[in-house]
Design an enzyme around this catalytic site. Sequence first.
Site, PDB file in Angstrom:
ATOM      1  N   LYS A  87      -8.899  -2.634   7.139  1.00 26.01           N
ATOM      2  CA  LYS A  87      -8.440  -3.476   6.031  1.00 26.01           C
ATOM      3  C   LYS A  87      -7.616  -4.665   6.515  1.00 26.01           C
ATOM      4  CE  LYS A  87      -8.938  -0.235   2.237  1.00 26.01           C
ATOM      5  NZ  LYS A  87      -9.451   0.950   2.979  1.00 26.01           N
TER       6      LYS A  87
HETATM    7  C1  LIG Z   1     -10.630   1.670   2.683  1.00 29.09           C
HETATM    8  C2  LIG Z   1     -11.124   2.572   3.761  1.00 29.09           C
HETATM    9  C3  LIG Z   1     -12.465   3.036   3.796  1.00 29.09           C
HETATM   10  C4  LIG Z   1     -13.450   2.730   2.700  1.00 29.09           C
HETATM   11  O1  LIG Z   1     -13.857   1.393   2.668  1.00 29.09           O
HETATM   12  P1  LIG Z   1     -14.577   0.804   1.376  1.00 29.09           P
HETATM   13  O2  LIG Z   1     -14.689  -0.641   1.611  1.00 29.09           O
HETATM   14  O3  LIG Z   1     -13.682   1.142   0.221  1.00 29.09           O
HETATM   15  O4  LIG Z   1     -15.901   1.498   1.264  1.00 29.09           O
HETATM   16  C5  LIG Z   1     -12.871   3.794   4.871  1.00 29.09           C
HETATM   17  N1  LIG Z   1     -12.017   4.140   5.853  1.00 29.09           N
HETATM   18  C6  LIG Z   1     -10.736   3.745   5.845  1.00 29.09           C
HETATM   19  C7  LIG Z   1      -9.846   4.174   6.956  1.00 29.09           C
HETATM   20  C8  LIG Z   1     -10.238   2.943   4.814  1.00 29.09           C
HETATM   21  O5  LIG Z   1      -8.958   2.551   4.826  1.00 29.09           O
END
Ligand SMILES: *Cc1c(COP(=O)(O)O)cnc(C)c1O
Length: 408
Positions: A87
């Site tokens: 993220k």
């Molecule tokens: C947010 C997140 C996901 C999922 O990603 P999406 O874009 O919501 O499908 C997977 N793994 C981690 C560690 C995350 O923080």
Amino acid sequence: MGLAPDGGLFMPQYIPKADIDVVFRKAEKSFPEMASYLAWLFMEGDVDKDALDEVCRQAFGFDVRLSHIEGDKYTLELFHGPTFAFKDFGAGFMGRMLGVLNGSGEDLTILTATSGDTGSAVANGFYGVPGVKVVVLYPEGKVSDLQESQMTTLGGNIFPLRVRGNFDDCQRIVKEIFSDSVFRAEKKVTSANSINILRWLPQSFYYFYGWYLWNSATGKYMPEITVPSGNYGNISAGMLAKKMGLPVKGFIAASNANDIIPKYLETGVFEPKPSVHTVANAMDVGNPSNYERILDLYGGSFASVKADVRGYSCGDGDIKKAIREMYGRYGYVSDPHSAVGYNAAVRYGADGFWLSTAHRAKFAEVIEDALGRDFPLPDALERFLGKEKVFTPIDADTLAVEDFVRGL
Ligand SMILES: *Cc1c(COP(=O)(O)O)cnc(C)c1O
């Protein structure tokens, strides 16, 4: 704006084509150079190219690595950013871009409610952006020590509020503030949630870079890419990359027990359900918002989606088994979300790579439970823990939070 006025998600007006030879040459220089080339395809005429270059240098100043596990097994590690999860790409880009778009305009306040991870990524992504203040609401006693440290030790333009309540209270307060038109006339506030197009777009960039690394390592051209998924922002950004011309054989949508999209791929019916709690909790989503984006990218055709995407889902037992298997066979310690990707890639014998979305240290309890031992924290995370936490304790009361924002 997070949502469009009609409540839908924003999409680009048109999808530009990337020249894959240019991508390769830029990627050879650096991730930020390649990212700026790709972003410019969307933003030419709207922002200054030098400013965009600088945004990309600041937002993406960390490693993106392709790890060779064994044989055909590769994983693209997206967790070497400031908060150790993928993220950071979206949050860092959005933060720096808002600094450019807001220019010398009035002060902008970002309000974000978090159960832990989003808040730390946003706080770090927006840290030091001029003209932008970030207020992070998190529930007292409900986030890990490390997550709290990542939000409360920055200072500067980051204002953490430790709310006497739970995550739902935090979300409710933010929603109430956004719908308080009197308050909004006074203060310019916006959100930074994961469906914002400025967080979504840059997630397409690392698919290009992953392709460049994988192509360089294997000499092969068309990977099948496995994506651990929850709200489906990540995988839909990969589909955007494919539309821009990235050579991809297809995708594997890898989910935990929240199997809405794998079920949809089987039946053609999209049926949201309440989410269930799993050890890969950042993927505990029962109504994945980015389903809309997927449909849009495939022209609304279930047959087209199905031709490109395979679904996979597994429970907690299989997630822990994968963590043990990777450690036992390859000496590799995977976080639980990435382990779902591993399981899916192995099940289908996928020729390509899976995305690793978080560093193992963020989910140390799950790792310890699966492997019966712990591992030292990386220095960069250890450093957060050493600092003093600075936050404002506050009641779960919308008016109190509004007063706090007024006083900034
Ligand atoms: C947010 C997140 C996901 C999922 O990603 P999406 O874009 O919501 O499908 C997977 N793994 C981690 C560690 C995350 O923080």
